[in-house]
Motif scaffolding. Structure first.
Motif, mmCIF file in Angstrom:
data_model
loop_
_atom_site.group_PDB
_atom_site.id
_atom_site.type_symbol
_atom_site.label_atom_id
_atom_site.label_comp_id
_atom_site.label_asym_id
_atom_site.label_seq_id
_atom_site.Cartn_x
_atom_site.Cartn_y
_atom_site.Cartn_z
ATOM 1 N N LEU A 121 1.562 -2.509 -4.498
ATOM 2 C CA LEU A 121 1.354 -3.912 -4.841
ATOM 3 C C LEU A 121 -0.080 -4.184 -5.269
ATOM 4 O O LEU A 121 -0.344 -4.771 -6.315
ATOM 5 N N GLY A 126 -1.484 -0.860 -9.256
ATOM 6 C CA GLY A 126 -0.398 -1.640 -8.686
ATOM 7 C C GLY A 126 -0.027 -2.846 -9.525
ATOM 8 O O GLY A 126 -0.596 -3.100 -10.590
ATOM 9 N N LEU A 127 0.946 -3.605 -9.010
ATOM 10 C CA LEU A 127 1.485 -4.728 -9.767
ATOM 11 C C LEU A 127 0.428 -5.791 -10.031
ATOM 12 O O LEU A 127 0.283 -6.277 -11.151
ATOM 13 N N ILE B 14 8.964 -8.529 -0.416
ATOM 14 C CA ILE B 14 8.248 -8.297 -1.675
ATOM 15 C C ILE B 14 7.661 -6.886 -1.727
ATOM 16 O O ILE B 14 7.867 -6.163 -2.699
ATOM 17 N N PRO B 15 6.979 -6.477 -0.641
ATOM 18 C CA PRO B 15 6.495 -5.090 -0.677
ATOM 19 C C PRO B 15 7.610 -4.064 -0.890
ATOM 20 O O PRO B 15 7.465 -3.115 -1.651
ATOM 21 N N THR B 18 8.875 -3.480 -4.431
ATOM 22 C CA THR B 18 8.021 -2.755 -5.381
ATOM 23 C C THR B 18 8.457 -1.309 -5.548
ATOM 24 O O THR B 18 8.202 -0.701 -6.580
#
Lengths: 278, 260
Positions: A121, A126-127, B14-15, B18
Motif C-alpha cells: 500500500l 505501492g499504490l 483495504i490492505p 492490495t
C-alpha cells in the motif's frame, strides 16, 4: 455392596505416573527448558553485562518504540473490539457471520503477509507510495508503518474475547435499564461495562502482549534502521545475528518477563471471574 | 456498527485487497513461473509438511497433556497449567533464539542428540520443533473444557458393563474428545503455516532445504520483487484458507455421525 478393589474410573497408579511423566517430559523439552535457558543465557556474562545490555541507548530506544507502538495500538483495538462485539452481540443484521469471519482474518494470515500488505500500500512502488513520497510522508520504515501493521495483527484480540461473552449475556438488563429511563451512554457505563469487565481486561492483556512482541509483520515494515525503527523483538534479532548472544538474551529476558506477567494476569483474571465478581 | 465496519475496512480489508491488485500486475506466464519455480515449490512443501507434522505432534501430546492436567492431581499442576499458555504470550523471536540455542549441536539438548546423528537446529526437523512450540497450547486448551464437562455416567456405565479402562477410553471417551482435538489441530496447523519469527532462527534458511514460505516472501520483498512476493503470498493464502475450510467441513460432518 463391597467396595471395589480399584476405582474403575481411573487408571492403575503405574499408568497414571507414566502418563504424567510423558506429558511433563514433552512440556519440559518444548517449554520449561527454553524458558529457563533465556534467563541463564541472559546472565551468562554477569549482572553488569546484563544491565549494560538493557540500558544502552539503542536498547532504550527499542523499549521506547515498543511502548509507543503498544500505547497507540492497544487503545484503538480496545475501542474496535468493544464496537465490534457490541454490534454482533446486541443487533441482528444480515452478514453477521461474514463480519465474524472478517474479524478473525488477521489470525489466519501469516505475519509476514500482514506486513507485506502495508508495504504494497504505502511502499515506494505501492499504490499510494509515490504520492506519499511527493508529500514527504513516511509510513513504511517509520513509526506509522509499525503501528499500522501492529494494529492489523492485534485487531481480533479484544473482539474475540468479548463477542462470546456478550452473546451469552444477552441484552435483557440493558433493555430494563433503558425502560427505566437510563440513557444509552449511562446504560453502557453502569450495566454493560461491569458485566464484561474481566473479559475486557483479558483481551487487553493478550492484545498488549502480542503488540509488544510482534515480530514478523513489524520486521517487514520496519526496515531495521538501528536506533530508529527497531522494536524490542527486532533488537533481539539483530543482536543475535551479530553473535552478541548474552546481550540478545538479556533483551529477550525483558520480553519473557512481560510474557510471564501476562500469564500471571491471566491466572488472576480467571480466578476473579471464576469467583463470581464479574 | 458503522465504526466497526470502517475500522475493519481501513485496517484489514483495504490492505488485504492490495494482494489481488498487485498480483494482477503480473502476466499469467510470469505468475506461473514465479509460483512453480523449484525454490517456491520446495518452500510450499516444507511449510505445509512441517506444519502438518507439528500439528499432529501437538494433537497427540495436547490430548495427553489435557488429560493429565484435567484428570490427575500432582504437585505443581496449577503452575504447569498456567505455563501451557506461554507460547501465546512469548514473542516469537524470543522463542526462536531460545529453541535454537537449546537444540544447536553445542546446546543443552542438542549436544546429546548430535552424537546420535540427530541434527535438529538448521534442518527441517528444527522447523518442526519451532512450529510445535508455537502451536502447543491450542489442542490442550480446546480439549480441556470438553474433558471437564464430560458426563462421568457414560464411563461408569462402560466400566460396569465390563469394559476395561483402555477400552472405555477408546470407545467412549475418545469419540467425544475427537472434535475438540480436531479443532485444536486446525488452529495449531493454521498458526504453524504462517509462523515466521520462531522458525527463521532455527531453520538455517537454506534455499530448497529449510526455507519456509513466509521467509521466501520476505526475501522477495527485500529484493523489491513486490509482484513476485505477492504472487507467492496469494497462492499461500488461498491454499491455507481452503485447507482450513476443508478441515472445518470435515469436523462438521463428524459431529452428526456421533449424534446418530
Amino acid at each position: 455392596m463391597a467396595a471395589p478393589r480399584m476405582d474403575p474410573l481411573t487408571e492403575p497408579r503405574g499408568v497414571r505416573v507414566a502418563l504424567i511423566a510423558v506429558a511433563m517430559g514433552f512440556l519440559a523439552l518444548f517449554l520449561f527448558v527454553p524458558l529457563v535457558l533465556v534467563f541463564v543465557k541472559a546472565f551468562e556474562k554477569g549482572v553488569s553485562a546484563y544491565l549494560a545490555a538493557v540500558t544502552e541507548p539503542v536498547a532504550l530506544q527499542a523499549i521506547r518504540l515498543t511502548l509507543t507502538t503498544a500505547a497507540i495500538a492497544v487503545p484503538l483495538n480496545l475501542v474496535f473490539g468493544l464496537a465490534a462485539a457490541w454490534a454482533i452481540a446486541k443487533f441482528e443484521f444480515r452478514g453477521k457471520n461474514l463480519l465474524l469471519t472478517l474479524i478473525d482474518v488477521p489470525f489466519s494470515v501469516s505475519p509476514v503477509i500482514s506486513g507485506m500488505l502495508f508495504v504494497l500500500l504505502f511502499g515506494a512502488q505501492g499504490l499510494i507510495g509515490p504520492w506519499l513520497y511527493e508529500h514527504d510522508i513516511k509510513i513504511i520504515f517509520a513509526l506509522p508503518g509499525i503501528v499500522l501493521s501492529t494494529l492489523f495483527v492485534t485487531s481480533p484480540f479484544v473482539a474475540r474475547e468479548l463477542i462470546p461473552l456478550m452473546q451469552s449475556q444477552g441484552s435483557e438488563e440493558e433493555e430494563a435499564a433503558l425502560t427505566l429511563g437510563a440513557g444509552g451512554w449511562q446504560t453502557f457505563l453502569r450495566i454493560s461495562l461491569p458485566k464484561i469487565k474481566w473479559g475486557l481486561v483479558y483481551g487487553v492483556v493478550l492484545c498488549n502482549a502480542r503488540a509488544m512482541g510482534e515480530f514478523g509483520a513489524v520486521s517487514v515494515v520496519s526496515g531495521h534502521i538501528r536506533g530508529v525503527t527497531t522494536t524490542l523483538p527486532l533488537h533481539v534479532e539483530m543482536l543475535y545475528n551479530e553473535y552478541q548472544f548474552a546481550a540478545s538474551f538479556a533483551v529477550a529476558s525483558l520480553l519473557t518477563l512481560l510474557a510471564l506477567l501476562t500469564l500471571v494476569a491471566k491466572a488472576v483474571i480467571e480466578h476473579r471471574a471464576g469467583a463470581g465478581i464479574a | 456498527m458503522g465504526f466497526t465496519l470502517t475500522y475493519l475496512s481501513l485496517v484489514v480489508l483495504i490492505p488485504l485487497s492490495t494482494v489481488f491488485f498487485k498480483t494482477a500486475t503480473l502476466s499469467w506466464s510470469q505468475f506461473q513461473a514465479t509460483i512453480t519455480s523449484p525454490r517456491t515449490l520446495a518452500a510450499f512443501k516444507l511449510s505445509f509438511g512441517a506444519a502438518l507434522a507439528a500439528g499432529l505432534l501437538n494433537a497427540v501430546f495436547g490430548l495427553l497433556i489435557a488429560w493429565v492436567l484435567e484428570r490427575y492431581r500432582f504437585p505443581g499442576r496449577r503452575l504447569i497449567d498456567g505455563l501451557v499458555d506461554l507460547p501465546f504470550a512469548l514473542p516469537t523471536a524470543v522463542a526462536g533464539i531460545a529453541l535454537t540455542t537449546l537444540y544447536a549441536p553445542n546446546g543443552w539438548i542438542g549436544r546429546y542428540l548430535d552424537p546420535l546423528g540427530v541434527k535438529v537446529a538448521y534442518t527441517p526437523l528444527g522447523v518442526i520443533v519451532a512450529l510445535t512450540f508455537v502451536g502447543l497450547p491450542f489442542v490442550v486448551r480446546t480439549v480441556q473444557p470438553v474433558l471437564a464437562q464430560l458426563d462421568r455416567g457414560a464411563e461408569e456405565a462402560a466400566a460396569s458393563l465390563g469394559a476395561g479402562r483402555f477400552q472405555t477410553f477408546r470407545r467412549v471417551l475418545l469419540p467425544q474428545l475427537l472434535p475438540a482435538t480436531l479443532t485444536g489441530f486446525t488452529l495449531a496447523f493454521a498458526r504453524a503455516l504462517g509462523e515466521y519469527g520462531s522458525v527463521i532462527f532455527i531453520a538455517g534458511n537454506m534455499p530448497m532445504k529449510s526455507e519456509i514460505t513466509p521467509l521466501l516472501i520476505m526475501i522477495r520483498l527485500e529484493e523489491f520483487d513486490y509482484a513476485g512476493a505477492t504472487a507467492i503470498a496469494l497462492v499461500f493464502l488461498c491454499a491455507s484458507f481452503s485447507l482450513l475450510v476443508a478441515v472445518n467441513l470435515l469436523s462438521l460432518r463428524m459431529l452428526p455421525a456421533r449424534a446418530r
